[in-house]
Design a protein around this motif. Structure first.
Motif, mmCIF file in Angstrom:
data_model
loop_
_atom_site.group_PDB
_atom_site.id
_atom_site.type_symbol
_atom_site.label_atom_id
_atom_site.label_comp_id
_atom_site.label_asym_id
_atom_site.label_seq_id
_atom_site.Cartn_x
_atom_site.Cartn_y
_atom_site.Cartn_z
ATOM 1 N N GLU A 43 0.836 -1.205 0.000
ATOM 2 C CA GLU A 43 0.000 0.000 0.000
ATOM 3 C C GLU A 43 0.870 1.254 0.000
ATOM 4 N N GLU A 44 1.967 1.241 0.752
ATOM 5 C CA GLU A 44 2.832 2.415 0.820
ATOM 6 C C GLU A 44 3.530 2.674 -0.511
ATOM 7 N N ARG A 47 1.001 4.143 -2.810
ATOM 8 C CA ARG A 47 0.746 5.528 -2.430
ATOM 9 C C ARG A 47 1.878 6.432 -2.899
ATOM 10 N N GLU A 71 -8.685 3.044 -3.405
ATOM 11 C CA GLU A 71 -7.617 3.212 -2.419
ATOM 12 C C GLU A 71 -6.960 4.580 -2.548
ATOM 13 N N THR A 72 -6.697 4.999 -3.772
ATOM 14 C CA THR A 72 -5.973 6.246 -4.024
ATOM 15 C C THR A 72 -6.795 7.468 -3.638
ATOM 16 N N ARG A 74 -8.641 7.830 -1.257
ATOM 17 C CA ARG A 74 -8.640 7.979 0.199
ATOM 18 C C ARG A 74 -7.242 8.275 0.755
ATOM 19 N N GLN A 75 -6.229 8.292 -0.090
ATOM 20 C CA GLN A 75 -4.853 8.451 0.386
ATOM 21 C C GLN A 75 -4.393 9.901 0.416
ATOM 22 N N SER A 76 -3.253 10.103 1.060
ATOM 23 C CA SER A 76 -2.670 11.437 1.202
ATOM 24 C C SER A 76 -1.196 11.394 0.837
#
Length: 334
Positions: A43-44, A47, A71-72, A74-76
């Motif tokens: 996941e990292e 991201r 997933e993307t 919701r990511q930062s």
């Protein structure tokens, strides 16, 4: 959201000289891409890769929107800034892939139909809250001696229309993508016939479901020879056949058409788009929504040193965006 707002977003997506970058690969697809360059698909890492793409300096000069995966969205960034905020601050509209992929169509061997309508209304509401301004649904049309059946085309176009209506209900601009695959040994004439039949069915279904065309974007595949066809159509032939097919099937009220790269090389996808935009007046602007044709070179560079090669990879992303932005104006030179 009002009809005027949907139209405004669609027009912004089709801003002159700008296109859409598709970074909506599922985790499964992303793993295949990462495996190909020797990166673990954590996941990292996903991201970090998407942060590299979305924070490319001056990307909005040539990119109006980006299609993200769940997933993307919701990511930062590593600094904790949501990707959607980074995008909006840069003038790039966040989009979201909402279909759940193709499955075999019962009773029709070789044909598939895209699933994902169950629960879509609630998912779209959530995506709107998270900042999505447009969405994408991909239908898959394969060509073989037996495929596609009329039932396959009709089922996929019906699903695209239901999805589009739900998007507009939620205040999200639908991008409808009926992809006619390049896989196979068929010639360009067969591709033309299948693409024409698919687009006729699609716009009939959109009409029947009261979808506002002025607030809808078409993501189309080009009319191409199958990749295993011994006779490959040249750039001018592809551009002419694609334009002729679109003019015979796509209503002029549509705000614009973006093309998928669909297995073409980076340069082929750019050359075909450029040639179409040099062929005189058209009822709608033609631009791009490329995934692999925007990312392949950058991924290879970034994978060799994920921390040290960010700027170098971003230069490649920008160069691809610039070339395709010029092609959207018919001004690209090889």
């Amino acid at each position: 959201m009002s009809i005027d707002q949907l139209e405004e977003i669609a027009q912004a997506m089709m801003a002159p000289g700008k296109g859409i970058i598709a970074i909506d690969e599922s985790n499964t697809t992303c793993k295949k891409r990462f495996d190909g360059v020797g990166i673990e698909s954590t996941e990292e890492n996903r991201r970090a890769y998407r942060e590299m793409l979305l924070t490319t300096p001056k990307l909005s000069d040539h990119i109006s929107g980006a299609i993200l995966y769940d997933e993307t969205l919701r990511q930062s960034t590593k600094a904790g800034v949501p990707f959607t905020r980074v995008m909006m601050d840069a003038g790039i509209l966040p989009g979201i892939k909402v279909d759940k992929g193709p499955v075999p169509l019962a009773g029709f061997p070789g044909d598939v139909v895209t699933e994902g309508l169950d629960g879509l209304r609630d998912r779209l509401k959530e995506y709107a809250r998270l900042g999505a301004k447009f969405a994408k649904w991909r239908a898959v049309i394969a060509i073989s001696d037996e495929s596609p059946s009329g039932t396959c085309i009709e089922a996929n176009c019906h699903a695209l229309a239901r999805y589009a209506a739900l998007c507009q209900e939620a205040g999200i601009v639908p991008m409808v993508e009926p992809e006619v695959l390049i896989d196979g040994s068929h010639d360009i004439d067969i591709c033309y016939e299948v693409t024409e039949a698919t687009l006729r069915s699609l716009f009939g279904a959109l009409y029947e479901h009261n979808v506002l065309l002025e607030g809808t974007i078409l993501k189309a595949s080009m009319v191409l020879s199958g990749k295993d066809c011994p006779e490959q159509a040249d750039v001018e032939e592809v551009a002419e056949a694609t334009l002729r097919c679109l003019k015979s099937t796509v209503p002029a009220t549509l705000p614009g058409i973006v093309f998928l790269s669909g297995g073409q090389s980076d340069e082929q996808a750019t050359a075909h788009l450029n040639a179409m935009n040099q062929m005189g007046s058209k009822p709608w602007p033609l631009s791009f929504s490329y995934g692999r044709a925007m990312q392949t070179a950058a991924l290879q560079i970034w994978s060799r040193d994920m921390a040290g090669n960010v700027a170098k990879a971003q230069q490649t992303v920008y160069a691809r965006a610039r070339d395709n932005g010029l092609a959207a104006l018919g001004q690209w030179k090889k």
